[in-house]
Design a protein around this motif. Structure first.
Motif, PDB file in Angstrom:
ATOM      1  N   ASP A 187      39.905  73.003   6.997  1.00  0.00           N
ATOM      2  CA  ASP A 187      39.780  73.780   8.230  1.00  0.00           C
ATOM      3  C   ASP A 187      38.717  73.243   9.174  1.00  0.00           C
ATOM      4  O   ASP A 187      38.762  73.541  10.367  1.00  0.00           O
ATOM      5  CB  ASP A 187      39.514  75.265   7.958  1.00  0.00           C
ATOM      6  CG  ASP A 187      40.712  75.963   7.332  1.00  0.00           C
ATOM      7  OD1 ASP A 187      41.846  75.511   7.586  1.00  0.00           O
ATOM      8  OD2 ASP A 187      40.509  76.931   6.592  1.00  0.00           O
ATOM      9  N   ASN A 188      37.745  72.462   8.696  1.00  0.00           N
ATOM     10  CA  ASN A 188      36.765  71.863   9.598  1.00  0.00           C
ATOM     11  C   ASN A 188      37.168  70.456  10.021  1.00  0.00           C
ATOM     12  O   ASN A 188      37.032  70.090  11.190  1.00  0.00           O
ATOM     13  CB  ASN A 188      35.387  71.801   8.925  1.00  0.00           C
ATOM     14  CG  ASN A 188      34.688  73.146   8.875  1.00  0.00           C
ATOM     15  OD1 ASN A 188      34.348  73.704   9.907  1.00  0.00           O
ATOM     16  ND2 ASN A 188      34.507  73.678   7.678  1.00  0.00           N
ATOM     17  N   LEU A 189      37.674  69.649   9.081  1.00  0.00           N
ATOM     18  CA  LEU A 189      37.948  68.242   9.352  1.00  0.00           C
ATOM     19  C   LEU A 189      39.392  67.844   9.080  1.00  0.00           C
ATOM     20  O   LEU A 189      39.788  66.723   9.371  1.00  0.00           O
ATOM     21  CB  LEU A 189      37.005  67.373   8.519  1.00  0.00           C
ATOM     22  CG  LEU A 189      35.524  67.526   8.881  1.00  0.00           C
ATOM     23  CD1 LEU A 189      34.639  67.026   7.741  1.00  0.00           C
ATOM     24  CD2 LEU A 189      35.204  66.779  10.162  1.00  0.00           C
ATOM     25  N   GLY A 190      40.168  68.743   8.504  1.00  0.00           N
ATOM     26  CA  GLY A 190      41.566  68.451   8.213  1.00  0.00           C
ATOM     27  C   GLY A 190      42.249  69.670   7.650  1.00  0.00           C
ATOM     28  O   GLY A 190      41.609  70.707   7.418  1.00  0.00           O
ATOM     29  N   GLN A 191      43.560  69.543   7.432  1.00  0.00           N
ATOM     30  CA  GLN A 191      44.310  70.635   6.824  1.00  0.00           C
ATOM     31  C   GLN A 191      45.626  70.089   6.301  1.00  0.00           C
ATOM     32  O   GLN A 191      46.087  69.016   6.702  1.00  0.00           O
ATOM     33  CB  GLN A 191      44.533  71.778   7.805  1.00  0.00           C
ATOM     34  CG  GLN A 191      45.241  71.405   9.087  1.00  0.00           C
ATOM     35  CD  GLN A 191      45.228  72.531  10.099  1.00  0.00           C
ATOM     36  OE1 GLN A 191      44.805  73.647   9.828  1.00  0.00           O
ATOM     37  NE2 GLN A 191      45.701  72.246  11.300  1.00  0.00           N
ATOM     38  N   PHE A 192      46.231  70.824   5.387  1.00  0.00           N
ATOM     39  CA  PHE A 192      47.506  70.430   4.813  1.00  0.00           C
ATOM     40  C   PHE A 192      48.643  70.952   5.686  1.00  0.00           C
ATOM     41  O   PHE A 192      48.639  72.108   6.124  1.00  0.00           O
ATOM     42  CB  PHE A 192      47.647  70.983   3.389  1.00  0.00           C
ATOM     43  CG  PHE A 192      46.681  70.382   2.419  1.00  0.00           C
ATOM     44  CD1 PHE A 192      46.926  69.134   1.857  1.00  0.00           C
ATOM     45  CD2 PHE A 192      45.515  71.052   2.074  1.00  0.00           C
ATOM     46  CE1 PHE A 192      46.020  68.573   0.967  1.00  0.00           C
ATOM     47  CE2 PHE A 192      44.604  70.502   1.170  1.00  0.00           C
ATOM     48  CZ  PHE A 192      44.869  69.251   0.625  1.00  0.00           C
ATOM     49  N   ASP A 193      49.617  70.080   5.952  1.00  0.00           N
ATOM     50  CA  ASP A 193      50.775  70.515   6.718  1.00  0.00           C
ATOM     51  C   ASP A 193      51.760  71.253   5.804  1.00  0.00           C
ATOM     52  O   ASP A 193      51.487  71.477   4.618  1.00  0.00           O
ATOM     53  CB  ASP A 193      51.419  69.343   7.460  1.00  0.00           C
ATOM     54  CG  ASP A 193      52.025  68.287   6.533  1.00  0.00           C
ATOM     55  OD1 ASP A 193      52.260  68.575   5.337  1.00  0.00           O
ATOM     56  OD2 ASP A 193      52.265  67.157   7.007  1.00  0.00           O
ATOM     57  N   GLU A 194      52.901  71.631   6.352  1.00  0.00           N
ATOM     58  CA  GLU A 194      53.849  72.432   5.571  1.00  0.00           C
ATOM     59  C   GLU A 194      54.461  71.668   4.411  1.00  0.00           C
ATOM     60  O   GLU A 194      55.061  72.263   3.516  1.00  0.00           O
ATOM     61  CB  GLU A 194      54.960  72.981   6.486  1.00  0.00           C
ATOM     62  CG  GLU A 194      55.827  71.913   7.150  1.00  0.00           C
ATOM     63  CD  GLU A 194      55.334  71.557   8.548  1.00  0.00           C
ATOM     64  OE1 GLU A 194      56.197  71.332   9.422  1.00  0.00           O
ATOM     65  OE2 GLU A 194      54.114  71.500   8.760  1.00  0.00           O
ATOM     66  N   PHE A 195      54.285  70.326   4.399  1.00  0.00           N
ATOM     67  CA  PHE A 195      54.786  69.517   3.294  1.00  0.00           C
ATOM     68  C   PHE A 195      53.699  69.200   2.279  1.00  0.00           C
ATOM     69  O   PHE A 195      53.919  68.421   1.355  1.00  0.00           O
ATOM     70  CB  PHE A 195      55.384  68.215   3.839  1.00  0.00           C
ATOM     71  CG  PHE A 195      56.461  68.443   4.864  1.00  0.00           C
ATOM     72  CD1 PHE A 195      57.700  68.959   4.504  1.00  0.00           C
ATOM     73  CD2 PHE A 195      56.223  68.165   6.205  1.00  0.00           C
ATOM     74  CE1 PHE A 195      58.686  69.176   5.458  1.00  0.00           C
ATOM     75  CE2 PHE A 195      57.197  68.388   7.156  1.00  0.00           C
ATOM     76  CZ  PHE A 195      58.440  68.897   6.782  1.00  0.00           C
ATOM     77  N   GLY A 196      52.510  69.764   2.469  1.00  0.00           N
ATOM     78  CA  GLY A 196      51.409  69.511   1.553  1.00  0.00           C
ATOM     79  C   GLY A 196      50.717  68.187   1.780  1.00  0.00           C
ATOM     80  O   GLY A 196      49.988  67.719   0.902  1.00  0.00           O
ATOM     81  N   VAL A 197      50.926  67.583   2.950  1.00  0.00           N
ATOM     82  CA  VAL A 197      50.314  66.293   3.269  1.00  0.00           C
ATOM     83  C   VAL A 197      49.038  66.541   4.074  1.00  0.00           C
ATOM     84  O   VAL A 197      49.047  67.312   5.048  1.00  0.00           O
ATOM     85  CB  VAL A 197      51.281  65.397   4.061  1.00  0.00           C
ATOM     86  CG1 VAL A 197      50.610  64.078   4.438  1.00  0.00           C
ATOM     87  CG2 VAL A 197      52.542  65.146   3.259  1.00  0.00           C
ATOM     88  N   TRP A 198      47.965  65.897   3.673  1.00  0.00           N
ATOM     89  CA  TRP A 198      46.688  66.064   4.359  1.00  0.00           C
ATOM     90  C   TRP A 198      46.725  65.404   5.721  1.00  0.00           C
ATOM     91  O   TRP A 198      47.126  64.248   5.850  1.00  0.00           O
ATOM     92  CB  TRP A 198      45.565  65.465   3.514  1.00  0.00           C
ATOM     93  CG  TRP A 198      44.192  65.631   4.079  1.00  0.00           C
ATOM     94  CD1 TRP A 198      43.370  64.654   4.558  1.00  0.00           C
ATOM     95  CD2 TRP A 198      43.458  66.860   4.218  1.00  0.00           C
ATOM     96  NE1 TRP A 198      42.174  65.190   4.980  1.00  0.00           N
ATOM     97  CE2 TRP A 198      42.196  66.543   4.790  1.00  0.00           C
ATOM     98  CE3 TRP A 198      43.745  68.191   3.913  1.00  0.00           C
ATOM     99  CZ2 TRP A 198      41.234  67.509   5.056  1.00  0.00           C
ATOM    100  CZ3 TRP A 198      42.785  69.152   4.177  1.00  0.00           C
ATOM    101  CH2 TRP A 198      41.551  68.808   4.730  1.00  0.00           C
ATOM    102  N   GLN A 199      46.318  66.146   6.740  1.00  0.00           N
ATOM    103  CA  GLN A 199      46.352  65.670   8.113  1.00  0.00           C
ATOM    104  C   GLN A 199      44.983  65.859   8.770  1.00  0.00           C
ATOM    105  O   GLN A 199      44.237  66.778   8.415  1.00  0.00           O
ATOM    106  CB  GLN A 199      47.391  66.453   8.920  1.00  0.00           C
ATOM    107  CG  GLN A 199      48.806  66.368   8.378  1.00  0.00           C
ATOM    108  CD  GLN A 199      49.465  65.035   8.654  1.00  0.00           C
ATOM    109  OE1 GLN A 199      48.906  64.200   9.353  1.00  0.00           O
ATOM    110  NE2 GLN A 199      50.651  64.832   8.120  1.00  0.00           N
TER     111      GLN A 199
END
Length: 218
Positions: A187-199
């Motif tokens: 939530d500060n530097l990245g997050q997981f998309d709906e496919f569970g891939v780190w973005q």
């Protein structure tokens, strides 16, 4: 990067290539006092690290030698203080795929009571297990990293152990050095998309007095 709805209006557009044969590095000397010399968060995306030599991610000379964050030749990550004398935290996992982008986040908070929590290492949004050599004592204060009048290095070791520096061979992107805060990367530097891939995600907080953000836009 930035696809899949993680942060639809944000993508990483540029990286900077470091070649060790060029002995290239970046250096910055803070002229002001740190926002807090017991906490920091360092975030960097890395690809293609040449594991024939260590890859210095962030380093500074300290009163006891150097404080450094490095990608080792075996593929592990390490954070050490005062030339190893005040503790070193190693990842038990190794990261050796030269074709992959890795997001490395190092969260240091020496005020915490549990020794293993004083250095937390995250890879692609997941905290990874570490082993500890020596002791990073509670409330230890940095004497190199993000400190006033100490050169901060990216892509080169600060110390001269063995009589020469080590230089990075890798692509670096989207570097945040957040001075005085120990932040969870989710939530500060990245997050997981709906496919569970780190973005990646756009960081909107403060970098503190001696922090910085490098996206190579200039």
């Amino acid at each position: 990067a930035g696809s899949g709805g993680a942060d639809a209006d944000f993508s990483i557009e540029r990286s900077l290539r470091f070649n060790d044969t060029d002995t290239a590095f970046l250096g910055y000397t803070p002229s002001s006092a740190s926002s807090g010399n017991q906490k920091l968060t360092y975030s960097v995306w890395v690809k293609g690290a040449d594991l024939s030599d260590k890859t210095p991610l962030y380093s500074a000379s300290s009163s006891g030698g150097s404080e450094s964050i490095e990608h080792q030749t075996d593929g592990s990550l390490v954070v050490f203080f005062d030339e190893w004398s005040n503790g070193a935290h190693y990842t038990t996992a190794t990261f050796r795929d030269p074709s992959a982008w890795y997001h490395f986040v190092f969260v240091i908070d020496t005020t915490l009571a549990t020794p293993a929590d004083r250095v937390k290492i995250y890879v692609n949004g997941e905290r990874v297990s570490t082993t500890i050599s020596g002791t990073l004592y509670q409330n230890h204060t940095f004497s190199g990293l993000n400190q006033q009048n100490k050169v901060q290095y990216i892509g080169r070791t600060a110390n001269t152990s063995g009589g020469s520096h080590h230089y990075a061979s890798a692509l670096f992107a989207e570097i945040h050095m957040i001075d005085g805060q120990a932040l969870d990367p989710v939530d500060n530097l990245g997050q997981f998309d709906e496919f569970g891939v780190w973005q990646p995600k756009r960081f909107t907080g403060s970098h503190g007095n001696n922090g910085w953000y490098l996206d190579w836009s200039n």
